[in-house]
Design a protein around this motif. Sequence first.
Motif, mmCIF file in Angstrom:
data_model
loop_
_atom_site.group_PDB
_atom_site.id
_atom_site.type_symbol
_atom_site.label_atom_id
_atom_site.label_comp_id
_atom_site.label_asym_id
_atom_site.label_seq_id
_atom_site.Cartn_x
_atom_site.Cartn_y
_atom_site.Cartn_z
ATOM 1 N N THR A 108 -30.733 -10.716 35.000
ATOM 2 C CA THR A 108 -29.907 -10.205 33.916
ATOM 3 C C THR A 108 -29.970 -11.180 32.752
ATOM 4 O O THR A 108 -30.040 -12.394 32.943
ATOM 5 N N TYR A 109 -29.942 -10.620 31.556
ATOM 6 C CA TYR A 109 -30.116 -11.435 30.348
ATOM 7 C C TYR A 109 -29.291 -10.810 29.234
ATOM 8 O O TYR A 109 -29.301 -9.585 29.030
ATOM 9 N N PHE A 110 -28.554 -11.660 28.509
ATOM 10 C CA PHE A 110 -27.792 -11.199 27.347
ATOM 11 C C PHE A 110 -27.869 -12.272 26.275
ATOM 12 O O PHE A 110 -27.664 -13.460 26.543
ATOM 13 N N ALA A 111 -28.194 -11.852 25.066
ATOM 14 C CA ALA A 111 -28.283 -12.804 23.953
ATOM 15 C C ALA A 111 -27.735 -12.154 22.698
ATOM 16 O O ALA A 111 -27.874 -10.941 22.483
ATOM 17 N N THR A 112 -27.119 -12.954 21.864
ATOM 18 C CA THR A 112 -26.634 -12.485 20.578
ATOM 19 C C THR A 112 -26.683 -13.634 19.587
ATOM 20 O O THR A 112 -26.703 -14.814 19.983
ATOM 21 N N GLY A 113 -26.712 -13.295 18.324
ATOM 22 C CA GLY A 113 -26.772 -14.348 17.323
ATOM 23 C C GLY A 113 -26.820 -13.807 15.911
ATOM 24 O O GLY A 113 -26.823 -12.592 15.678
ATOM 25 N N LEU A 114 -26.857 -14.716 14.990
ATOM 26 C CA LEU A 114 -26.945 -14.411 13.568
ATOM 27 C C LEU A 114 -28.166 -15.107 12.992
ATOM 28 O O LEU A 114 -28.458 -16.262 13.337
ATOM 29 N N VAL A 115 -28.886 -14.390 12.111
ATOM 30 C CA VAL A 115 -30.067 -14.922 11.439
ATOM 31 C C VAL A 115 -29.880 -14.669 9.951
ATOM 32 O O VAL A 115 -29.480 -13.561 9.551
ATOM 33 N N GLY A 116 -30.160 -15.674 9.152
ATOM 34 C CA GLY A 116 -29.958 -15.461 7.725
ATOM 35 C C GLY A 116 -30.730 -16.413 6.856
ATOM 36 O O GLY A 116 -31.440 -17.305 7.331
ATOM 37 N N ASN A 117 -30.613 -16.184 5.552
ATOM 38 C CA ASN A 117 -31.186 -17.085 4.566
ATOM 39 C C ASN A 117 -30.328 -17.020 3.313
ATOM 40 O O ASN A 117 -29.571 -16.076 3.105
ATOM 41 N N PHE A 118 -30.433 -18.050 2.503
ATOM 42 C CA PHE A 118 -29.681 -18.093 1.254
ATOM 43 C C PHE A 118 -30.424 -19.001 0.285
ATOM 44 O O PHE A 118 -31.342 -19.730 0.665
ATOM 45 N N GLN A 119 -30.027 -18.929 -0.973
ATOM 46 C CA GLN A 119 -30.603 -19.762 -2.013
ATOM 47 C C GLN A 119 -29.605 -20.851 -2.381
ATOM 48 O O GLN A 119 -28.421 -20.571 -2.598
ATOM 49 N N ALA A 120 -30.079 -22.075 -2.424
ATOM 50 C CA ALA A 120 -29.234 -23.194 -2.852
ATOM 51 C C ALA A 120 -30.141 -24.314 -3.320
ATOM 52 O O ALA A 120 -31.217 -24.544 -2.739
ATOM 53 N N ALA A 121 -29.714 -25.025 -4.348
ATOM 54 C CA ALA A 121 -30.479 -26.144 -4.896
ATOM 55 C C ALA A 121 -31.902 -25.714 -5.227
ATOM 56 O O ALA A 121 -32.870 -26.442 -4.975
ATOM 57 N N ASP A 122 -32.050 -24.491 -5.778
ATOM 58 C CA ASP A 122 -33.343 -23.966 -6.221
ATOM 59 C C ASP A 122 -34.358 -23.834 -5.084
ATOM 60 O O ASP A 122 -35.567 -23.985 -5.304
ATOM 61 N N ARG A 123 -33.886 -23.569 -3.905
ATOM 62 C CA ARG A 123 -34.828 -23.356 -2.798
ATOM 63 C C ARG A 123 -34.200 -22.400 -1.789
ATOM 64 O O ARG A 123 -32.985 -22.175 -1.802
ATOM 65 N N SER A 124 -35.046 -21.860 -0.923
ATOM 66 C CA SER A 124 -34.585 -20.944 0.122
ATOM 67 C C SER A 124 -34.267 -21.727 1.388
ATOM 68 O O SER A 124 -35.003 -22.642 1.778
ATOM 69 N N TRP A 125 -33.166 -21.328 2.019
ATOM 70 C CA TRP A 125 -32.744 -21.938 3.278
ATOM 71 C C TRP A 125 -32.717 -20.854 4.362
ATOM 72 O O TRP A 125 -32.223 -19.752 4.146
ATOM 73 N N TYR A 126 -33.233 -21.197 5.516
ATOM 74 C CA TYR A 126 -33.292 -20.250 6.639
ATOM 75 C C TYR A 126 -32.489 -20.829 7.801
ATOM 76 O O TYR A 126 -32.643 -21.990 8.152
ATOM 77 N N TRP A 127 -31.638 -20.012 8.399
ATOM 78 C CA TRP A 127 -30.779 -20.513 9.466
ATOM 79 C C TRP A 127 -30.625 -19.450 10.556
ATOM 80 O O TRP A 127 -30.838 -18.258 10.330
ATOM 81 N N ASP A 128 -30.265 -19.895 11.728
ATOM 82 C CA ASP A 128 -29.927 -18.983 12.814
ATOM 83 C C ASP A 128 -29.026 -19.699 13.812
ATOM 84 O O ASP A 128 -29.135 -20.917 14.000
ATOM 85 N N VAL A 129 -28.132 -18.951 14.420
ATOM 86 C CA VAL A 129 -27.305 -19.444 15.527
ATOM 87 C C VAL A 129 -27.455 -18.437 16.656
ATOM 88 O O VAL A 129 -27.466 -17.218 16.430
ATOM 89 N N ASN A 130 -27.557 -18.934 17.889
ATOM 90 C CA ASN A 130 -27.878 -18.075 19.017
ATOM 91 C C ASN A 130 -27.087 -18.486 20.252
ATOM 92 O O ASN A 130 -26.897 -19.678 20.510
ATOM 93 N N GLY A 131 -26.669 -17.495 21.011
ATOM 94 C CA GLY A 131 -26.057 -17.734 22.309
ATOM 95 C C GLY A 131 -26.748 -16.864 23.344
ATOM 96 O O GLY A 131 -27.109 -15.710 23.071
ATOM 97 N N MET A 132 -26.948 -17.401 24.540
ATOM 98 C CA MET A 132 -27.676 -16.665 25.576
ATOM 99 C C MET A 132 -27.149 -17.027 26.950
ATOM 100 O O MET A 132 -26.790 -18.189 27.208
ATOM 101 N N TYR A 133 -27.095 -16.023 27.842
ATOM 102 C CA TYR A 133 -26.789 -16.248 29.251
ATOM 103 C C TYR A 133 -27.759 -15.424 30.078
ATOM 104 O O TYR A 133 -28.019 -14.241 29.770
ATOM 105 N N SER A 134 -28.322 -16.042 31.113
ATOM 106 C CA SER A 134 -29.244 -15.307 31.974
ATOM 107 C C SER A 134 -29.093 -15.806 33.409
ATOM 108 O O SER A 134 -28.727 -16.958 33.661
ATOM 109 N N LYS A 135 -29.373 -14.901 34.336
ATOM 110 C CA LYS A 135 -29.263 -15.220 35.754
ATOM 111 C C LYS A 135 -30.423 -14.565 36.498
ATOM 112 O O LYS A 135 -30.776 -13.412 36.238
#
Length: 954
Positions: free
Chosen positions: A415-442
């Motif tokens: 069994t496997y379950f995962a969820t998270g957020l993926v995103g990007n934004f503009q700051a200091a004249d550049r693109s930033w890419y980020w993600d946070v993830n949580g997962m549980y598997s058995k």
Amino acid sequence: MNYLHHRPLAVAVALCVTALAPLGAAAQSATTDLDRVEVTGTRIKRAEVEGQVPVQTLNRADIERTGLTSIGEVLQQLTGSGSALNAKFNSSGNFGFPPDGSGVGAGSAQVDLRHLGAKRVLVLVDGIRWVNESSASGVGSATDLNTIPLAIVERIEVLEDGASSLYGSDAIAGVVNIITRRDFDGGQVTMNYGQYGKGDGTQKGVDLAWGKSGDRYSLFLGASWTKQDPVYAKDREQSRFPIPGTGLAFGSGGIPQGRFAFVDPNTGAEQDIVPNTGVSSPRYDGSAGCNRTDDYHCFTSADRFNFAEYNMVLTPSERKGLFGQFRFDITDNVQWYVKALGNRRESTNQAGPEPLFFGPDGATGNPLADNIVVSALNPYNPFGFDLVSSGNMSLIGRRPVEGGARVFEQQVDTTYFATGLVGNFQAADRSWYWDVNGMYSKNKAEQTNYGSYNIYNVNMALGDPAVCAATPGCVPLNIFGGAGSITPDMLRWIQPVVRDRSQNELSLFTANLSSDLFTLPAGPVSFATGLEHRKYKGSYQPDPLTVIGHYNGVPSQPTSGSYDVNEAYLELSVPIFADSALGKKLDLSLAGRYSDYSTFGGEFTPKYGLRWQVTDDFVLRTTYAEGFRAPSIGELYGSAARADLQLFDPCSVGLGGTPPRGSAANCASLGVPTGFQQANSQISVTTGGNRELEPERSRSFSAGFVWSPWFGNDASWSERFDVEVTFYRHNIDGAIQAINAQTQLDLCVDTLDPIYCDGITRASTGAVSSFNNRLTNLGSIKTDGWDVDLFWTLPQSSIGQFKLGWKNTFVGRYEATGAAGQRQPQKPGVEVADSSIPEWTSNASIGWTLDNWSANWTVRHISELTEDCGDAVAFPVCSNQAAGTNTLSATTFHDMQVGYKIDWMKGLQLTAGLNNVFDKDPPICLSCSLNGYDASTYDIPRGRYWYLRADLRF
């Protein structure tokens, strides 16, 4: 804990904070940047897919061309793959427990890169770790790829380089990143059916896929069902006997008629006799005082039992999987995802009817069997006196065929379950890419064993009949009357159903950030950084009968443990120059990860790389990395268990009457009498974990080039031509393993050194009675070699388009040494312990397309190997009897496939294929445990396999 261990963490965290500092003052931007992607081998989002390290990508078309239905089997055909478990290993009941506490892994499919072992390969799914297997007989330290349905795979990326600094522990030999299907509109039904030329081993399956996407969401659902039927050893000439070409010589001394070796207390004569049941007339032999004219004859190799015909060459399994993935754009720059999987594998292994061995020469390691007393009062005892272990009796070998074969059925649920957020934004004249993830598997496994015996109840049924009569259910046991003498009532008392369980759990949380820091004259300095927390839990619970020591099979004890790890990493890409006289571009990559384990403390692993774009069509690249692999739960906490290994005692007279290999003086000093002959070719070796283990530490180096010559691109003779060459080297220090048992036994006899002899004891007869072979941080493993790959796409013409690919791996060195410097037998060109390291493996393919037609021809080549013949040296099947070695000749398999696409709905693809076109048999292996060949390297004997597939999209 050492301050130096913690200092890298402080540095890493400080760098993370520095990188995150602009976030507080930055304004959010609605601009969406989709130009950059993350590929295996780097965490930095970049536009260039080709980086500092070689990554081999298998897309769905590549996978489908193999005709295979298991991810593990697909990856095992890579030229850089080593020996790993698959469905061709009929492992339960034969291999015992490996010393790493992982169990036998029956029914699983694993991947080994660079011959460094499956536990040194990190498996990711969509860039996140996958749970390790639970084999129902231990706590695994490798991933069972049969827990991932092939139907959900978009592509597989394979990094054959050390990557601990990017991904953490286990990524010593490389990383396998399985990318799941995501963007899919419509439906798909895939049906396949295949069978071996002899009409067995039928494989069939159905895959369903459906997806839908809108302006702000996407949904994918997949279901998979695959069923594989068995191939039995008795149906292949090569696997009908324990070792091909030797008949019954290597059959078991535990026989249906019963074998009885004792000293007659009335005459003092030594006897090794068998009832005449099934024999037309008595046989006589005056050797060793054995001279019978009654209902018994003297034991000879002709009496041995052929257990091989009960084995399977291909084990059956049924796999069912469901997978779903939903993604929703919360804003133009933030996406939420959720993924879930459920997968069940039901598989079966089978071995010959379980033998009952009693006495010191039985060498079972179970006191109830080794120290048994068969009472003179037992109503079936024909000798009229007690048979006493370590007294007048040295061996009884009785195989109760009345109880049927040993059958091991596994049910493995993932069994496997995962969820998270993926995103990007503009700051200091550049693109930033980020993600946070949580997962549980058995991964949870149950194994049910039919056909084994309760040795405690056997003991009682052979002992004083008065004690048996006073015990409810006890029935006196007849092991003396030959096959058929054990009645159903007797079986009910001695034959239980044995159930074992195990599970592995993994939960994790990760957060990653990637962007450009600042700009140099040659370009921006890019970075990726992140934090990760993981929690591992594992347990193994053998049947209560096994725990109390009453199980006649391989004994083991429960295992349970857990640990957690916190990590921080930083990766930098620094441009050195661009568009200069020295070339188009030179980039430096730097990466470091600090890992803090609850079991042993901290570890810092760096990596350095250079990528030099000399010209538009020529790239040089090199990397150096340090890595580590933390001890697994099984390695740390695995309790005492036993492996029954096929070992040849150097102090024993050979089966063909050849003199012992070992020194007579040394054997005598070990208590082995002259003329001793090993009665049981399987010696019980005790294994177990070690809580004092330290991590394995590695150093990896690679260097190579990619050349896409200008004259081979868009030319009259070539649309594209590419050459890729990579040199690799891996050094592992403190490798966690036990010394090869045969090597230890040989060195003990050759040197009498306590380093090797401690833990090996012998009975008064001279037979090895106990063998303690525990895990430790041994010496080192060193290997290097070359990958040389060529790809050529020809221009489209009136006869279609051709694509050629030729991939090669050359192993130059492989050296494994123990803690005291003893060389292990593994090296290039050698077959040992059911695994091989070919000096050269090669895959060549030619593909053709014309309108709706397609075809492909693949050639798989394995170079020549050599093995020790062991006791088979006395037989002609040993190709070089003078040297005591056997040659496994170079072997080439051919596969073909033809397809046609019908323009109906969104497309109906019809495919027919034939693997092992010329029905090439694998070379005979004399040292392999089962079926007369190396199941981790070659196709099965008489292995021509045809298949049909229909793929409808709508």
